[in-house]
Design an enzyme around this catalytic site. Structure first.
Site, mmCIF file in Angstrom:
data_model
loop_
_atom_site.group_PDB
_atom_site.id
_atom_site.type_symbol
_atom_site.label_atom_id
_atom_site.label_comp_id
_atom_site.label_asym_id
_atom_site.label_seq_id
_atom_site.Cartn_x
_atom_site.Cartn_y
_atom_site.Cartn_z
ATOM 1 N N SER A 72 0.932 -1.363 0.103
ATOM 2 C CA SER A 72 0.053 0.109 0.129
ATOM 3 C C SER A 72 0.984 1.262 0.012
ATOM 4 O O SER A 72 0.532 2.159 -0.682
ATOM 5 C CB SER A 72 -0.963 0.192 1.184
ATOM 6 O OG SER A 72 -1.816 -1.000 0.867
ATOM 7 N N ALA A 87 6.226 -0.837 3.767
ATOM 8 C CA ALA A 87 5.205 -1.177 4.653
ATOM 9 C C ALA A 87 5.776 -1.681 5.887
ATOM 10 O O ALA A 87 5.259 -1.602 7.093
ATOM 11 C CB ALA A 87 4.418 -2.294 4.261
ATOM 12 N N CYS A 88 7.191 -1.958 6.108
ATOM 13 C CA CYS A 88 7.615 -2.768 7.184
ATOM 14 C C CYS A 88 8.828 -2.064 7.725
ATOM 15 O O CYS A 88 9.823 -1.914 6.993
ATOM 16 C CB CYS A 88 7.905 -4.217 6.932
ATOM 17 S SG CYS A 88 6.811 -5.167 5.787
ATOM 18 N N ASN A 269 8.074 -7.226 11.554
ATOM 19 C CA ASN A 269 6.888 -6.054 11.319
ATOM 20 C C ASN A 269 5.806 -6.531 11.894
ATOM 21 O O ASN A 269 5.563 -7.585 12.493
ATOM 22 C CB ASN A 269 6.904 -6.033 9.745
ATOM 23 C CG ASN A 269 6.126 -7.126 9.207
ATOM 24 O OD1 ASN A 269 6.216 -8.267 9.740
ATOM 25 N ND2 ASN A 269 5.331 -6.869 8.064
ATOM 26 N N CYS A 271 2.684 -7.536 11.228
ATOM 27 C CA CYS A 271 1.930 -8.651 10.719
ATOM 28 C C CYS A 271 2.652 -9.986 11.013
ATOM 29 O O CYS A 271 2.143 -10.984 10.720
ATOM 30 C CB CYS A 271 1.060 -8.481 9.700
ATOM 31 S SG CYS A 271 -0.053 -7.158 9.518
ATOM 32 N N GLY A 272 4.000 -9.995 11.214
ATOM 33 C CA GLY A 272 4.637 -11.086 11.644
ATOM 34 C C GLY A 272 5.431 -11.731 10.523
ATOM 35 O O GLY A 272 6.193 -12.543 10.589
ATOM 36 N N GLU A 273 5.279 -11.121 9.270
ATOM 37 C CA GLU A 273 5.817 -11.905 8.021
ATOM 38 C C GLU A 273 7.256 -11.276 7.698
ATOM 39 O O GLU A 273 8.038 -12.033 6.824
ATOM 40 C CB GLU A 273 5.088 -11.880 6.632
ATOM 41 C CG GLU A 273 4.997 -10.342 6.036
ATOM 42 C CD GLU A 273 4.001 -9.568 6.895
ATOM 43 O OE1 GLU A 273 3.510 -9.934 7.913
ATOM 44 O OE2 GLU A 273 3.459 -8.535 6.196
ATOM 45 N N PRO A 418 0.083 -10.599 4.157
ATOM 46 C CA PRO A 418 -1.542 -10.704 4.640
ATOM 47 C C PRO A 418 -2.344 -10.116 3.157
ATOM 48 O O PRO A 418 -2.999 -10.692 2.920
ATOM 49 C CB PRO A 418 -1.780 -9.795 5.827
ATOM 50 C CG PRO A 418 -0.793 -9.226 6.382
ATOM 51 C CD PRO A 418 0.656 -9.639 5.314
HETATM 52 O O1 CDP Z 1 -2.529 -5.428 1.649
HETATM 53 P P1 CDP Z 1 -1.471 -3.911 1.971
HETATM 54 O O2 CDP Z 1 -0.349 -3.762 1.112
HETATM 55 O O3 CDP Z 1 -2.216 -2.694 2.535
HETATM 56 O O4 CDP Z 1 -0.787 -4.623 3.497
HETATM 57 P P2 CDP Z 1 -0.802 -5.955 4.162
HETATM 58 O O5 CDP Z 1 -0.176 -7.046 3.042
HETATM 59 O O6 CDP Z 1 -2.190 -6.481 4.849
HETATM 60 O O7 CDP Z 1 0.247 -5.633 5.349
HETATM 61 C C1 CDP Z 1 1.499 -5.720 4.945
HETATM 62 C C2 CDP Z 1 2.321 -5.015 6.213
HETATM 63 O O8 CDP Z 1 1.825 -3.643 5.886
HETATM 64 C C3 CDP Z 1 1.997 -5.433 7.625
HETATM 65 O O9 CDP Z 1 2.645 -6.215 7.896
HETATM 66 C C4 CDP Z 1 2.445 -4.284 8.218
HETATM 67 O O10 CDP Z 1 3.713 -4.204 8.194
HETATM 68 C C5 CDP Z 1 1.940 -3.024 7.326
HETATM 69 N N1 CDP Z 1 0.766 -2.641 7.744
HETATM 70 C C6 CDP Z 1 0.407 -1.462 8.449
HETATM 71 O O11 CDP Z 1 1.504 -0.764 8.778
HETATM 72 N N2 CDP Z 1 -0.565 -0.789 8.693
HETATM 73 C C7 CDP Z 1 -1.889 -1.399 8.434
HETATM 74 N N3 CDP Z 1 -3.211 -0.828 8.794
HETATM 75 C C8 CDP Z 1 -1.866 -2.598 7.707
HETATM 76 C C9 CDP Z 1 -0.583 -2.955 7.238
#
Ligand code: CDP
Length: 570
Positions: A72, A87-88, A269, A271-273, A418
């Site tokens: 995202s 994201a991480c 990060n 969500c743990g991945e 995720p």
């Molecule tokens: O689909 P998207 O790219 O939005 O994110 P995701 O695959 O659901 O989540 C990937 C990572 O984005 C998570 O492990 C977090 O590090 C980060 N994340 C975040 O910072 N805040 C959120 N509300 C959701 C995800």
């Protein structure tokens, strides 16, 4: 573009550039062109004559065909002034007021830019121990987690999503029992996922039924002992109660630490991945496996040539992201570029299985998962080696565990995210999760119902002349196809949803993907409401035996508000 309504809505509400009145001043196509241009532009850093236009077109097609999407923050921020694309993040927490609050500030900056943060609280002295400078009493890790939680509450990520954190405490920290129960109340520490950092020594003690040592994080002296079995049972009970804490196997993260000279990996990060070193960041991206299929006379099959080309472009894309990314702190820039970790993963895996006529909860399904991920990681490595030929290996390559192999551009290439939002945009099942429900009934504004059906199920039922709104309502109400008489057995077998699948198969699938993933796998093992603590315990032990890097479970109905509900209206 073949985007469904939900995907369109998410992009319009949260991702498109808006003017000061909140009106969108960008189209969906405009977003993908902005991202494609910004990321392709990095090629000129390595080759002044690079055909950026042609590459941008390729990236644009890749995204608008919903074959691959970057995480995202890249969609939101690429080609814009903020420019933070990852994201991480993992930040260190050292045991002094200055350093703790420095990290609170840095986490806020990261959240503001759309990233999520993970921390290990294991270095903090335990509650009740003395503070030298004041003679006072330390508050301990859990109370500082509350401070981080409050700070997160106040800062929305890029104004679009609430900040997300991971909090980890080693199982041998003296405050471990407080930590295990710190989210007992569902309203507490809501901006954190928490995980206990499990060691091999602890697991051995659990298996032998003996006590293990609690260690003072400062002096490294043994300050007490607890029964490993009792602590393990407490973790299991808490997870059974409301899904937290999860566990992560710290020694396994460090077994796969590619640059051990840089210190230990203590956290992942949110969500743990994605395990990371302190101040390291990582950008992710996911291939939509549903778009990697081809229809032949004999039915649907995986198009390995297309998958190969997609992996190549995706690795190129993610490596470019590292170049154009504007990091929130100079030290994050430096640490990230020393290893150049990227995390390519998948989404739409469960949908792909359905297309292929395979059940998620079958050995065949698990085998396909393993085979696909093996292919992706093998090819990702090969493409990273290709990039290294022209761009150079990641700077710490000579200190890495790969030093005797062909140079790699990226210390890690694959991660299973995720894809919470990406899968909505792509209109597919998320990550490697099974489908939660195949039919939803949505109440639209004027109180009329809208039936949303998984497109593969719809097509399958229509082909057999079985599709009707009435049947869809029945499936939505039941939450599963399993007990509906009108649906033939062969369809029931393939269209299994999360709760039809035994926790054992959830873990088997996670383990199959983990075997071929450089980083870790985001996965929630779903339990039905009536599952027992013994069931949860077995799954934790199975994940340990199958070499997973961690486990997260969720028992249906164990929190008042849960994101997904069976048999109910969204
Ligand atoms: O689909 P998207 O790219 O939005 O994110 P995701 O695959 O659901 O989540 C990937 C990572 O984005 C998570 O492990 C977090 O590090 C980060 N994340 C975040 O910072 N805040 C959120 N509300 C959701 C995800």
């Amino acid at each position: 573009m073949q985007m469904n309504k939900n995907g369109q809505t998410v992009l319009e509400r949260r991702y498109l550039i808006k003017d000061e009145h909140g009106q969108n001043i960008e189209t969906v196509e405009g977003l993908f062109r902005r991202v494609a241009d910004a990321i392709a532009g990095a090629d000129t850093l390595f080759d002044k004559k690079a055909d950026v236009r042609a590459l941008s077109d390729q990236f644009y097609d890749l995204m608008t065909n919903l074959e691959f999407l970057p995480n995202s923050p890249t969609l939101m921020n690429a080609g814009r002034p903020l420019g933070q694309l990852s994201a991480c993040f993992v930040l260190p927490i050292e045991d002094s007021m200055e350093e703790i609050f420095e990290t609170v500030k840095n986490a806020a900056l990261i959240h503001k830019s759309g990233g999520g943060t993970g921390f290990s609280f294991s270095r903090l002295r335990s509650a009740g121990s003395t503070v030298k400078t004041t003679g006072g009493v330390a508050s301990g890790p859990v109370s500082f987690m509350r401070v981080f939680n409050m700070a997160t509450e106040a800062v929305k990520q890029g104004g679009t999503r609430r900040g997300a954190n991971m909090g980890i405490l080693r199982v041998d920290h003296p405050d471990i029992l407080d930590f295990i129960d710190c989210k007992k109340n569902n309203a507490d520490i809501t901006n954190f996922n928490i995980s206990v950092g499990i060691t091999e020594d602890f697991m051995k003690a659990v298996e032998l039924g003996i006590d293990y040592d609690l260690v003072d994080p400062h002096t490294k002296e043994v300050v007490g002992q607890l029964s490993a079995k009792e602590v393990f049972d407490k973790i299991v009970e808490a997870a059974w109660r409301n899904g937290e804490p999860g566990i992560i196997f710290l020694d396994r993260l460090n077994r796969d630490n590619v640059v051990p000279s840089q210190g230990e990996i203590e956290s992942t990060n949110p969500c743990g991945e994605q395990p990371l070193l302190p101040f390291e960041s990582c950008n992710l991206g996911s291939i939509n496996l549903c778009q990697m299929l081809k229809e032949t006379d004999g039915g649907w099959e995986l198009d390995y040539d297309k998958l190969d080309r997609t992996v190549g472009l995706a690795i190129h894309f993610l490596d470019n992201v590292i170049e154009v990314n504007k990091y929130p702190l100079p030290i994050i820039d430096e640490v990230t570029k020393s290893t150049r970790k990227i995390g390519l993963g998948v989404m739409g895996f469960a949908d792909m299985l359905a297309r292929l006529g395979l059940s998620y909860n079958s050995d065949e399904g698990v085998e396909v998962g393993e085979k696909v991920m093996d292919f992706i990681t093998t090819r990702a490595k090969a493409y990273s080696q290709e990039l290294a030929k022209t761009r150079g290996a990641f700077p710490l390559f000579a200190e890495s565990i790969f030093k005797d192999e062909a140079p790699l551009r990226n210390a890690t290439c694959t991660t299973i995210a995720p894809t919470g939002t990406l899968s909505i945009i792509a209109g597919c099942s998320s990550g490697v999760e099974p489908v939660f429900a195949y039919v939803f009934i949505r109440n639209v504004m004027d109180n009329t119902e809208m039936i949303e059906v998984n497109p593969i199920l719809r097509e399958t039922l229509e082909k057999r002349g079985l599709y009707s709104d009435e049947l869809m309502r029945k499936i939505a109400k039941e939450g599963t196809l399993a007990h509906i008489d009108e649906i033939p057995e062969d369809i029931k077998k393939v269209f299994v949803c999360s709760h039809d699948i035994s926790p054992t198969y959830h873990v088997k699938m996670q383990a199959a993907f983990q075997r071929h993933t450089d980083n870790a796998v985001s996965k929630t093992v779903n339990f039905t409401h009536d599952a027992t603590t013994l069931d949860v315990r077995e799954v934790y032990m199975l994940a340990y035996r199958l070499d997973c890097k961690g486990v997260t479970i969720y028992r249906d109905g164990s929190r008042d508000s849960q994101v997904l509900n069976i048999g109910s209206v969204k």
